[in-house]
Design an enzyme around this catalytic site. Structure first.
Site, mmCIF file in Angstrom:
data_model
loop_
_atom_site.group_PDB
_atom_site.id
_atom_site.type_symbol
_atom_site.label_atom_id
_atom_site.label_comp_id
_atom_site.label_asym_id
_atom_site.label_seq_id
_atom_site.Cartn_x
_atom_site.Cartn_y
_atom_site.Cartn_z
ATOM 1 N N LYS A 1 8.375 -2.599 -3.738
ATOM 2 C CA LYS A 1 6.964 -2.277 -3.987
ATOM 3 C C LYS A 1 6.762 -0.771 -4.087
ATOM 4 O O LYS A 1 6.085 -0.267 -4.996
ATOM 5 C CB LYS A 1 6.105 -2.862 -2.867
ATOM 6 C CG LYS A 1 4.612 -2.611 -2.980
ATOM 7 C CD LYS A 1 4.132 -1.440 -2.119
ATOM 8 C CE LYS A 1 4.248 -1.721 -0.648
ATOM 9 N NZ LYS A 1 3.666 -0.622 0.169
ATOM 10 N N LYS B 1 4.283 10.279 -0.277
ATOM 11 C CA LYS B 1 5.032 9.106 0.196
ATOM 12 C C LYS B 1 5.870 8.516 -0.929
ATOM 13 O O LYS B 1 7.014 8.084 -0.708
ATOM 14 C CB LYS B 1 4.062 8.048 0.738
ATOM 15 C CG LYS B 1 4.753 6.754 1.232
ATOM 16 C CD LYS B 1 5.754 7.014 2.342
ATOM 17 C CE LYS B 1 6.539 5.757 2.743
ATOM 18 N NZ LYS B 1 5.714 4.762 3.449
#
Length: 295
Positions: free
Chosen positions: A238, A170
């Site tokens: 983030k 990811k």
């Protein structure tokens, strides 16, 4: 299956609803009560807390903003590991640091709870359309056991390795997505500054080697400066931090990733954190002193 679902936000709410539609018995909890009410209207059950959602569940899914929330919900007293029954399967679908996923798996092993890290790509649209890409870390046996859940949520579901591997994939996904958004933004700035119709130019790019899923889905909205969030710059900021931390952990240099991270951080500092990550176009425009009238 009997499922507990923790985190019914922009992504979690449609995912939980798809699981209900697939015939699973879903109890969901979110800190915002209205989210539980929405799940109940879709045929699920609104739980009163984490322990209530997890009680008796065969599978527990967490879909939370970041690693502090995962640690609190899963590892803290009264959390998932305390409430889940031995043999239950915990699937964390949040995007977090790989080391947190590994730590959760290690803590769960002592409780005889199985764990998969299974972050997703596809954004809000993918969650709503049950067309997510799901990258899964953990054992092959647990992955196979979770397939009925994954199949209700996504189109591309791949077991990528051991605990934490899903999060590494990811991170790689997010650095590529951020980089493509930045380059498409710069292409629009170049085309418009040169007097070329950006919409026409991007149509040509989308049909050639420069073509991408982002150009396919986002070129029209970017040219029209429509930045309603599917995935917010705040969250991509983030995720870029996770990618940089993973690079440090792996002892590799990712200079382009560092630059993309700075562009995303600049967008956040400019006040665009709540906008879609395609709003990197606004950053590129400001760097060249080409700021159009607000749309």
């Amino acid at each position: 299956m009997k499922l507990g679902f923790i985190g019914l936000g922009v992504m979690g709410a449609p995912m939980a609803a798809h699981l209900v539609a697939a015939g699973h018995d879903v109890s969901g909890y979110d800190v915002h009560a209205a989210a539980g009410e929405k799940l109940q209207a879709a045929g699920g059950r609104a739980a009163s807390g984490v322990a209530d959602a997890v009680a008796g569940a065969d599978v527990v899914i967490t879909m939370l903003p970041n690693h502090p929330q995962v640690e609190e919900v899963v590892l803290a007293a009264g959390g998932v590991l305390d409430a889940a029954e031995p043999g239950a399967l915990l699937i964390d679908m949040s995007t977090i640091r790989p080391e947190t996923s590994i730590a959760v798996a290690e803590a769960a092993r002592d409780k005889k709870i199985r764990v998969l890290d299974a972050p997703v790509s596809g954004g809000q649209a993918g969650a709503e359309q049950a067309s997510l890409s799901i990258m899964v870390g953990g054992s092959e046996e647990d992955f196979e056991a979770a397939k009925p859940v994954f199949d209700a949520l996504g189109k591309t579901v791949v077991h990528v390795g051991p605990h934490g591997a899903g999060q590494v994939v990811k991170a790689a996904n997010q650095l590529v997505v951020g980089g493509i958004y930045g380059l498409v933004a710069e292409a629009i700035v170049l085309l418009e500054a040169s007097g070329v119709d950006a919409a026409v130019g991007l149509d040509v790019l989308a049909g050639g080697l420069a073509g991408s899923r982002i150009l396919e889905l986002k070129r029209k909205s970017m040219v029209e400066r429509e930045f309603a969030p599917g995935f917010r710059i705040d969250l991509h900021h983030k995720d870029m931090g996770i990618a940089l931390a993973a690079a440090r952990q792996a002892d590799v240099a990712l200079p382009l990733t560092g630059l993309v991270a700075q562009l995303v951080a600049a967008g956040r500092a400019m006040g665009y954190g709540s906008l879609d990550h395609s709003a990197l176009l606004k950053v590129a425009e400001q760097l060249s002193g080409r700021v159009p009238a607000e749309v």
